[in-house]
Design a protein around this motif. Sequence first.
Motif, mmCIF file in Angstrom:
data_model
loop_
_atom_site.group_PDB
_atom_site.id
_atom_site.type_symbol
_atom_site.label_atom_id
_atom_site.label_comp_id
_atom_site.label_asym_id
_atom_site.label_seq_id
_atom_site.Cartn_x
_atom_site.Cartn_y
_atom_site.Cartn_z
ATOM 1 N N LEU A 61 0.830 -1.212 0.000
ATOM 2 C CA LEU A 61 0.000 0.000 0.000
ATOM 3 C C LEU A 61 0.864 1.261 0.000
ATOM 4 O O LEU A 61 0.503 2.264 -0.636
ATOM 5 N N GLY A 62 1.992 1.217 0.700
ATOM 6 C CA GLY A 62 2.894 2.363 0.695
ATOM 7 C C GLY A 62 3.465 2.625 -0.683
ATOM 8 O O GLY A 62 3.634 3.781 -1.108
ATOM 9 N N LEU A 63 3.763 1.550 -1.431
ATOM 10 C CA LEU A 63 4.277 1.699 -2.795
ATOM 11 C C LEU A 63 3.219 2.325 -3.705
ATOM 12 O O LEU A 63 3.525 3.226 -4.512
ATOM 13 N N LEU A 64 1.967 1.877 -3.558
ATOM 14 C CA LEU A 64 0.880 2.450 -4.368
ATOM 15 C C LEU A 64 0.640 3.916 -4.013
ATOM 16 O O LEU A 64 0.398 4.752 -4.892
ATOM 17 N N GLN A 65 0.711 4.224 -2.714
ATOM 18 C CA GLN A 65 0.494 5.604 -2.304
ATOM 19 C C GLN A 65 1.612 6.506 -2.820
ATOM 20 O O GLN A 65 1.363 7.651 -3.238
ATOM 21 N N THR A 66 2.844 6.015 -2.820
ATOM 22 C CA THR A 66 3.955 6.798 -3.369
ATOM 23 C C THR A 66 3.754 7.059 -4.860
ATOM 24 O O THR A 66 4.002 8.173 -5.349
ATOM 25 N N ALA A 67 3.306 6.032 -5.567
ATOM 26 C CA ALA A 67 3.029 6.205 -6.997
ATOM 27 C C ALA A 67 1.947 7.251 -7.223
ATOM 28 O O ALA A 67 2.039 8.074 -8.157
ATOM 29 N N SER A 68 0.924 7.241 -6.349
ATOM 30 C CA SER A 68 -0.152 8.231 -6.507
ATOM 31 C C SER A 68 0.359 9.645 -6.214
ATOM 32 O O SER A 68 -0.073 10.618 -6.854
ATOM 33 N N ARG A 109 -4.879 7.531 -4.093
ATOM 34 C CA ARG A 109 -4.311 7.916 -2.792
ATOM 35 C C ARG A 109 -5.341 7.773 -1.687
ATOM 36 O O ARG A 109 -5.016 7.298 -0.581
ATOM 37 N N ALA A 110 -6.584 8.158 -1.990
ATOM 38 C CA ALA A 110 -7.639 8.012 -0.977
ATOM 39 C C ALA A 110 -7.850 6.537 -0.622
ATOM 40 O O ALA A 110 -8.028 6.177 0.547
ATOM 41 N N PHE A 111 -7.826 5.680 -1.647
ATOM 42 C CA PHE A 111 -7.994 4.242 -1.399
ATOM 43 C C PHE A 111 -6.852 3.684 -0.549
ATOM 44 O O PHE A 111 -7.089 2.903 0.389
ATOM 45 N N THR A 112 -5.626 4.062 -0.854
ATOM 46 C CA THR A 112 -4.490 3.523 -0.101
ATOM 47 C C THR A 112 -4.510 3.998 1.349
ATOM 48 O O THR A 112 -4.159 3.236 2.258
ATOM 49 N N VAL A 113 -4.931 5.246 1.568
ATOM 50 C CA VAL A 113 -5.030 5.745 2.946
ATOM 51 C C VAL A 113 -6.083 4.955 3.711
ATOM 52 O O VAL A 113 -5.866 4.524 4.859
ATOM 53 N N TRP A 114 -7.259 4.737 3.066
ATOM 54 C CA TRP A 114 -8.317 3.956 3.719
ATOM 55 C C TRP A 114 -7.877 2.515 3.954
ATOM 56 O O TRP A 114 -8.096 1.950 5.040
ATOM 57 N N ALA A 115 -7.263 1.919 2.954
ATOM 58 C CA ALA A 115 -6.823 0.524 3.084
ATOM 59 C C ALA A 115 -5.762 0.377 4.167
ATOM 60 O O ALA A 115 -5.753 -0.613 4.912
ATOM 61 N N MET A 116 -4.861 1.360 4.282
ATOM 62 C CA MET A 116 -3.840 1.302 5.320
ATOM 63 C C MET A 116 -4.474 1.380 6.707
ATOM 64 O O MET A 116 -4.070 0.655 7.629
ATOM 65 N N LEU A 121 5.595 4.959 9.495
ATOM 66 C CA LEU A 121 6.952 4.432 9.398
ATOM 67 C C LEU A 121 7.144 3.665 8.095
ATOM 68 O O LEU A 121 8.171 3.808 7.415
ATOM 69 N N ILE A 122 6.148 2.856 7.730
ATOM 70 C CA ILE A 122 6.223 2.109 6.466
ATOM 71 C C ILE A 122 6.262 3.072 5.287
ATOM 72 O O ILE A 122 7.061 2.914 4.349
ATOM 73 N N LEU A 123 5.383 4.077 5.325
ATOM 74 C CA LEU A 123 5.336 5.044 4.230
ATOM 75 C C LEU A 123 6.650 5.817 4.127
ATOM 76 O O LEU A 123 7.126 6.091 3.011
#
Length: 569
Positions: free
Chosen positions: A39-46, A84-91, A152-154
Motif C-alpha cells: 500500500l505504501g508503494l501504491l500511495q507513493t506512486a499516486s 491515494r484516498a484508497f491507499t489511505v483507507w486501506a492502510m 513508518l512504512i510510508l
Amino acid sequence: MSQTDTETRGARASRAPIDPRLLRRARAMRGFLALGGLLGLLQTASIIGFAWFVSVLVTGAIDGQSVAELSGSFAALAAMVLLRAFTVWAMDAAAAAGAARVKSQLRVSVLAGIRKLGPSWTAQRGSAATATLVGPGLDALDGYFGKYLPQLILTAIATPLLVIAIFLNDWLSALIVAIALPVIPLFMVLIGMATQAVQRKQWDALQHLSGSFLDVVGGLATLKIFGRERRQLTRIRTVTESYRSETMKVLRLSFLSGFVLELAGSLSVALIAVTIGLRLLDGDLTLGVGLFVLILAPEVFLPVRNVGAQYHAAAEGVTAAADVFDVLEQAEALPKQQTAAAASTAAPSTAVAAARGGTLRLQDLSVHRGDRLIVDRFSAEFEPGTLSVLAGPSGAGKSTILAALLGFVPFDGTVSLGGLHALRRDDVAWSGQNPALGSGSVAENVALGGRLAPGSAERAELLERSMRLAVASGIDPELTLGVGGAGLSGGQAQRVGLARAFYRWQERSTPVLLLDEPSSALDAETEARLLGSLREAADAGAIVIVVSHRQAVLAGADRIVWLETVHVD
C-alpha cells in the motif's frame, strides 16, 4: 537470565523503530508489514502521479491548451486522487485488523507466560499491574498500529522514491533535500530518547494508580468498620495527581516535538522553494519541472515529520509491549523441571495413568523467594489412601510446599508420582486459603473448569455430591454471587471453594487432593463433618494432603509431617 539483562535488552529493542520481538512473537505483524509495504508503494506512486499531472495541467493551461486537450490529464489526476484516498483507507483498515490480531496473539502468549510464572510471581508484581498490562497496556498498541507504523512504512518506501523522482528532474533540489532531510531524524532520535523516559514514568504511575485503587476497593469493608475510609482519599488523590503530572509532561513533550519537526520541515521546504523561484527567474529551470519538484518537496518531508509526531501516540503501547516481552522472557527462563504441576494437560498416556495409583515422592525440595530460603531440602512420601497433615509454625513453608506441587513457584529437587518425575495438572485437585470465587452462581463456581455440560444429569449429581462432601448442602447452588463471591459469609465461601476441589477430584479422578487450611473458618461440628469427607476421599484411594494447625484435623490424620522454620546463618 538476570533482570538487568532483560531490562537492558528491552530498552534497546524499544528504542528501535520496530521492536524485533514483535516480529518473532506476533506472526500477524509480518503480514501487516507486507501489506503495508504494498500500500505504501501504491500511495507513493499516486503522490508522484499527482505532482506530475498537476504540473502538466498548469503548464498546459498557461500554454493555452483547451479543456478538451487537457481532459486526459484531468482524468489521470482524478485517478491519482482516488488511488491515494484508497491507499489511505486501506492502510487504516489493515492497521486496525493487524492491531486486533497482534493484540490477540500477545494476550494469549502473555497469559500463558503468567500461568507458567505462577501466583507467587503475580502476587509479587501485583494483580492490578498485571491486569493493566494485559488490558489497557496492550490496547495502547492501537496507536502504534493505527498511527505510528503506517507512517513508518510510508517513510521507508516513499521518502527514497520521492528523492529519486526529484533527482531525475532536478539534481540541485535533490541535493538540498538530501542535506536537510537528516536533520529531522536527528531531532526524532533526541526527542524519542526523552519521550521514552517520561513515557516510562507515566506507565509506572498508571500501574501504581491501578494497584492503589484496587487495594482501597479490596479493603473498603475493613476501612469502613474502623472508620478510616476517608483517610484513603488523600492517598488516591496523591497517586492520581502523580499520574496527571506525568501525563502532562508527555503532552508537553509531544507538542514541543511537533513544533520542532514542523519548523525543520517548513524551513527545508522554504529553502527549496526559494532556490526554485530564483532559478525560474534566471531561466535555469522550466516551469513544469519547478512545479513538479515544488509539489513533491513537502511530500518528502511529510512522512518523516508524521513519524515523529505519531511516535508519541505509539509510545505507551510500545512501553507496554516491552513489558509483555519481559514477562515472556522470564517465563521462558524458568527451567522446565522446576514447574511440577505445570506440565502438559493432554490426555494421560498409559504409563502416566498407571503412575496415578503410586506414591507421591518429594526429594530434596527447596524453594527460594528472592534471596530468602523458605523450604530447605524437604523430603517426604505420601501414600494413596492416606490423610496426611503438614503442620508447623507460621512461616515454616507449609503453603509454599503446596504451591510447589501445584507448579506455582519454581523449586529445586524432584517431585514424582508413581516413579514419574512429573506431576500433571490433571493429577491435582486443590483448595487454597482464599476460595477465589467470582461472579455467577454457586454451581458455576463449583464446576469452574469442569468438562461436563451444564444442565446434564451427571453434572447435577456430581454438584450435589461435591456440596455434600464440602458440608455445603445448605447453600443454594443457584444463588448468584457478586464480584469476589459477594453474598456468602467467610465460612460459606470456604466451603464452596472446598466443593470445587471435591468436584474436580471426582470428575477427573485426580490422585492428589491438596487443601490449605480447609477448616480455618468452620465451627467444630462442621469441621468434624468435613474430616469425615476427607476420610471418605482417602478411603477412595486419594492422596489427601492438608495444611492445618487445628487440633481436630491433627487428631484425625493418618500421618503428621512437622515442619520447622528455616534458619539461615
